[in-house]
Write a protein that holds these residues in place. Structure first.
Motif: not given
Length: 411
Positions: A93-97, A102-103, A153-156, A159-160
């Motif tokens: 999450i921190k590295r690829l948030g 974007m995905a 954990r919000s980026p994941y 995003g979903k």
């Protein structure tokens, strides 16, 4: 589902991961033509190499968030589009948030455009994390969840959730056949040894002969689904599901982590130590909240986890406060402002003779001694060292005459 290569052509975004690899293999065995798009951020080249032996398989290394993907694939006619593309795993999450966001947003939009042009069926692979930190077990599709839109954990998660909303909106607006599947814990072939989920962690440590940590007392429960069963579920939803609906796909048999470890050891024939770790260390390692386990007693365990997290926070704050200079923590007399200042280890604010507080040019309230400035925002307090030279820059009137004389003398 019987098919041949002349009837079905599938696009699988994120096909180099565990789920995408197994789905592609199943479709190829059924006679379909399969194109996989993956940027290999978390997917594995080894999975692509295994699939590339099949004559009906094609691979494109590309990010689905790149608008060029629409131009690249505009001449291809697909009957099915599977959107499985998104980095997963709490450590990522921190590295690829940003890639997760974007995905699930721009990438989902690009794939929906391709789906609309091809008049294909579209499946969006969502996650059980869309329910956030749930207080209903198990979660039905009608449960709206308990979410934190700006949590760790919000980026994941967000995003979903956005991908789900965009998928359903496009399906209704443009008449596209779309399905949404929320996937729960899955395991099986093609998983990465670096995957931080519980079963890959256990297997990796057992193979390496390392101790396998079990957090808490090991009685927390989980449900797991083999990837072959998950693929069956995805294909069933695509062919028989209702357009625009959401489907949960996961296991229904609960197992404790302690029993899971015993089962993994028995299945592999490997032995390893089983040390137990404290719950607070689990919270620290997870870099955010720890998902509660399934079962009626999950609420009690969640409460204990929160208490452990609060104790860890207080310990860290105490260590930070003890490292401050002694003169900043010295007791002072005064009113409410002084008591609040002592609580965070700094000098009380300065006031004018008439009682009004003094402020610097940047809007911050001055403190006694002019040595430090305190910024308070919510529960956070940060002390910033300020030198006499910096104070001079903040107050131009102090040296205005000196600078003017200097300019006139140079003239």
């Amino acid at each position: 589902m019987s098919m041949n290569s002349n009837e079905v052509r599938c696009l699988i975004a994120g096909g180099a991961g565990c789920l995408g690899t197994n789905l592609a293999r199943r479709l190829l065995d059924q006679g379909a033509q399969v194109d996989v798009v993956d940027n290999l951020s978390t997917g594995r080249q080894a999975n692509v190499d295994q699939l590339s032996r099949h004559p009906n398989f094609g691979f494109i290394k590309m990010d689905i968030a790149d608008p060029a993907i629409c131009r690249r694939l505009q001449r291809r006619r697909y009957s099915h589009v599977y959107n499985l593309a998104c980095p997963t795993g709490v450590p990522n999450i921190k590295r690829l948030g940003e890639q997760m966001l974007m995905a699930s947003s721009a990438g989902t939009l690009n794939l929906l455009k391709i789906t609309r042009r091809c008049k294909a069926k579209y499946l969006f692979a969502s996650t059980a994390e869309a329910y956030g930190d749930p207080d209903v077990f198990p979660q039905p599709e009608t449960y709206v969840g308990r979410v934190d839109p700006v949590g760790p954990r919000s980026p994941y998660e967000e995003g979903k959730r956005f991908g789900e909303a965009l998928t359903r909106f496009w399906g209704g607006k443009y008449g596209i056949e779309v399905r949404i599947v929320r996937i729960f814990n899955t395991y099986g072939p093609a998983m990465s040894p670096k995957d931080q989920r519980v079963i890959p962690q256990m297997l990796t440590r057992l193979i390496a002969g390392q101790p396998v940590p079990i957090y808490g007392d090991g009685t927390q429960t989980r449900t797991f689904l083999h990837v072959d069963d998950l693929v069956n579920g995805l294909l069933t939803v695509v062919e028989k599901g209702v357009s625009g609906e959401v489907y949960n796909v996961g296991g229904d048999e609960q197992i404790t982590v302690r029993d899971l470890f015993a089962t993994v050891k028995k299945a592999t024939g490997l032995r390893a130590k089983q040390p137990f770790a404290s719950i607070s260390s689990k919270i620290t390692a997870a870099a955010g909240r720890t998902r509660p386990s399934f079962g009626p007693s999950a609420g009690g365990r969640t409460s204990r986890w929160k208490q452990a997290s609060a104790r860890a926070t207080r310990t860290c704050f105490a260590r930070w406060a003890s490292s401050l200079p002694a003169r900043l923590s010295a007791p002072r007399t005064g009113g409410t402002a002084a008591r609040r200042s002592r609580a965070i280890g700094c000098s009380p604010p300065r006031h004018e003779p008439d009682g009004r507080p003094q402020y610097d040019l940047d809007g911050s309230q001055r403190v006694a001694g002019h040595k430090h400035r305190i910024l308070v925002h919510g529960r956070a307090a940060a002390l910033h060292r300020r030198t006499r030279q910096q104070q001079g820059r903040r107050d131009p009137s102090r040296h205005q005459g000196r600078r003017c004389r200097g300019r006139h003398s140079r003239a």
